[in-house]
Design a protein around this motif. Sequence first.
Motif, PDB file in Angstrom:
ATOM      1  N   ALA A  92       0.847  -1.190   0.000  1.00 46.04           N
ATOM      2  CA  ALA A  92       0.000   0.000   0.000  1.00 46.04           C
ATOM      3  C   ALA A  92       0.884   1.242   0.000  1.00 46.04           C
ATOM      4  O   ALA A  92       2.060   1.193   0.359  1.00 46.04           O
ATOM      5  CB  ALA A  92      -0.923   0.003   1.222  1.00 46.04           C
ATOM      6  N   TYR A  93       0.286   2.357  -0.396  1.00 43.48           N
ATOM      7  CA  TYR A  93       1.024   3.625  -0.415  1.00 43.48           C
ATOM      8  C   TYR A  93       1.254   4.181   0.988  1.00 43.48           C
ATOM      9  O   TYR A  93       2.292   4.772   1.260  1.00 43.48           O
ATOM     10  CB  TYR A  93       0.261   4.665  -1.238  1.00 43.48           C
ATOM     11  CG  TYR A  93       0.325   4.447  -2.728  1.00 43.48           C
ATOM     12  CD1 TYR A  93       1.507   4.654  -3.425  1.00 43.48           C
ATOM     13  CD2 TYR A  93      -0.809   4.049  -3.429  1.00 43.48           C
ATOM     14  CE1 TYR A  93       1.556   4.469  -4.798  1.00 43.48           C
ATOM     15  CE2 TYR A  93      -0.760   3.863  -4.815  1.00 43.48           C
ATOM     16  CZ  TYR A  93       0.424   4.083  -5.487  1.00 43.48           C
ATOM     17  OH  TYR A  93       0.483   3.891  -6.846  1.00 43.48           O
ATOM     18  N   GLY A  94       0.265   4.018   1.874  1.00 44.64           N
ATOM     19  CA  GLY A  94       0.369   4.623   3.199  1.00 44.64           C
ATOM     20  C   GLY A  94      -0.358   3.829   4.257  1.00 44.64           C
ATOM     21  O   GLY A  94      -0.966   2.782   3.974  1.00 44.64           O
ATOM     22  N   ARG A  95      -0.320   4.342   5.477  1.00 41.84           N
ATOM     23  CA  ARG A  95      -0.887   3.637   6.623  1.00 41.84           C
ATOM     24  C   ARG A  95      -2.389   3.402   6.478  1.00 41.84           C
ATOM     25  O   ARG A  95      -2.880   2.289   6.713  1.00 41.84           O
ATOM     26  CB  ARG A  95      -0.631   4.435   7.905  1.00 41.84           C
ATOM     27  CG  ARG A  95      -1.210   3.782   9.153  1.00 41.84           C
ATOM     28  CD  ARG A  95      -1.307   4.794  10.298  1.00 41.84           C
ATOM     29  NE  ARG A  95      -0.003   5.277  10.674  1.00 41.84           N
ATOM     30  CZ  ARG A  95       0.785   4.699  11.587  1.00 41.84           C
ATOM     31  NH1 ARG A  95       0.392   3.587  12.187  1.00 41.84           N
ATOM     32  NH2 ARG A  95       1.948   5.228  11.898  1.00 41.84           N
ATOM     33  N   GLU A  96      -3.129   4.419   6.107  1.00 41.36           N
ATOM     34  CA  GLU A  96      -4.588   4.299   6.036  1.00 41.36           C
ATOM     35  C   GLU A  96      -5.007   3.217   5.046  1.00 41.36           C
ATOM     36  O   GLU A  96      -5.858   2.377   5.330  1.00 41.36           O
ATOM     37  CB  GLU A  96      -5.195   5.647   5.641  1.00 41.36           C
ATOM     38  CG  GLU A  96      -6.716   5.667   5.623  1.00 41.36           C
ATOM     39  CD  GLU A  96      -7.272   7.021   5.256  1.00 41.36           C
ATOM     40  OE1 GLU A  96      -8.486   7.105   5.006  1.00 41.36           O
ATOM     41  OE2 GLU A  96      -6.498   8.006   5.210  1.00 41.36           O
ATOM     42  N   GLU A  97      -4.364   3.229   3.860  1.00 39.22           N
ATOM     43  CA  GLU A  97      -4.691   2.231   2.852  1.00 39.22           C
ATOM     44  C   GLU A  97      -4.277   0.834   3.304  1.00 39.22           C
ATOM     45  O   GLU A  97      -4.990  -0.152   3.084  1.00 39.22           O
ATOM     46  CB  GLU A  97      -3.997   2.580   1.531  1.00 39.22           C
ATOM     47  CG  GLU A  97      -4.330   1.639   0.395  1.00 39.22           C
ATOM     48  CD  GLU A  97      -3.566   1.960  -0.871  1.00 39.22           C
ATOM     49  OE1 GLU A  97      -3.281   1.021  -1.627  1.00 39.22           O
ATOM     50  OE2 GLU A  97      -3.236   3.140  -1.088  1.00 39.22           O
ATOM     51  N   ALA A  98      -3.114   0.746   3.981  1.00 37.90           N
ATOM     52  CA  ALA A  98      -2.638  -0.555   4.461  1.00 37.90           C
ATOM     53  C   ALA A  98      -3.583  -1.142   5.494  1.00 37.90           C
ATOM     54  O   ALA A  98      -3.898  -2.339   5.468  1.00 37.90           O
ATOM     55  CB  ALA A  98      -1.232  -0.421   5.037  1.00 37.90           C
ATOM     56  N   ASP A  99      -4.046  -0.320   6.424  1.00 42.51           N
ATOM     57  CA  ASP A  99      -4.973  -0.797   7.446  1.00 42.51           C
ATOM     58  C   ASP A  99      -6.278  -1.288   6.813  1.00 42.51           C
ATOM     59  O   ASP A  99      -6.827  -2.328   7.212  1.00 42.51           O
ATOM     60  CB  ASP A  99      -5.277   0.315   8.453  1.00 42.51           C
ATOM     61  CG  ASP A  99      -4.093   0.591   9.384  1.00 42.51           C
ATOM     62  OD1 ASP A  99      -3.191  -0.255   9.475  1.00 42.51           O
ATOM     63  OD2 ASP A  99      -4.074   1.669  10.008  1.00 42.51           O
TER      64      ASP A  99
END
Length: 474
Positions: A416-423
Amino acid sequence: MQQERLPPLPSRLGLACYKCFKEEDTSLSRCTGCHRVAYCSVECQKTDWKMHRPMCKALSAIENNPLAAATLFFSLPNEPTTDLNFLHNQTEAHGSNILNMCQLSLKRKATTAEQNLVAWEPRCMVCTRTDQLIRMEAAKNGAPSEPPARLVPCPQCNLSFCCPAHWPAARALHLRPCEDTPGAAARSHCALNREVRGDVLFAAAMAGAHHASGELLWAPERTERAWRSVARAGASWDEEFSADLRSSVPVPAERPMAPWIRAASDNLTMPMTILYALERLKDDDAWTRKHTLTVHILGAAVKEVQAAMVFEEILHRLPEVKTLKLVFCGPEVPGARVPKIIPMETCPDCAAHGRRRVHEYVADTYHGYVHNQGPKFAPPDLCIAFNPGAAQESAGTWPATRAVLVARKIPSVFTAYGREEADGEAALLRAAGAALLPGMGPGRNPWGSSKVIPAPNKVYGFYAVNGWLAGGFK
């Protein structure tokens, strides 16, 4: 199969010409319609007008729409705040509203370039106002005889903005260590912006020299004598690639390699993440000695296809592997409605030692590919989905693929690009029955690109290609 270069970040922010992207030693004039883009000359504005006109009119219409004003002013703070949750919710809602209004006016979906104009619209760091909102507020309050004050950029980085009166509140937020810093050394939001600024100038210099988009497509031609762990303590982009890159470019000894490393990592992150995932998901190192190593790349598109040469780094780090087979599978794989199997050229050393790289291109969803293969389907050593955005943008195309991966117990990893997308992605994987392995997400990817980009529809924070591991399972 060249991609047209999209206007870079400074052009989206009105800090560089929106047509030729020139920003150094030039005088810029704002578009008098939308006030969003700027041009260095009448010629550039005239040349770009056909492309810009629809979005210009859509943006301009918002300022004369009372319903739009009521929507955009809702919950706008009267005082500056450093509550990032509030600021991000506010900017995301504002960006979504603006884009929806523009698309209604356009009577179509906005192009990527048009969406970028909305996503990276300059906003006050601590109240989220844009120049457009400031103008609309001024008109609402009686249209003063003098033009309303505009946002001013940070004098150090020139990429973050603030209402003139809000700098005291914004300074502490802008100068504190940023949690999105790649690597171990935390740097401030302002310092990362300066790094981004340098990367934009680097890409402009590289455009035409290596790739029309300004990307650096590079991988070392050396072959390692034996497999070395990429999950070992201390492994880093600089340690692994700096010396080879300096000798390849070449860069004078007195010049820093950091911009080159960051640019190269934006594509090398793919083979390095594959190697890291294989090492973490396999029970032993037998995979490093296989005759044929097979990796399926899910949701592949233009980027993966154009950067095909960097995947040879996998062969270079696995000298005992004779054949690397990569299957690029995704509805957006260009020109592959009929699956194609293509033997790729390899470097002289690989060719001399009989090492081969074979690419298969399939324009289909992965679950469609598995179904069509029927009894011929052979599970790969790894399935990997680079930045699929399944949690936010393309959820409809992925549930069946996640189900196939889990049901067939195929070793898989999603980035994922960032934390929010990864979560969000991790939650979807768990809901599909995947048992995510410890250390494989959601969390930072040690081989995510070291080149950061300011997050869209945000006033704070950054993202990077494969910057996070959403989850790995088998």
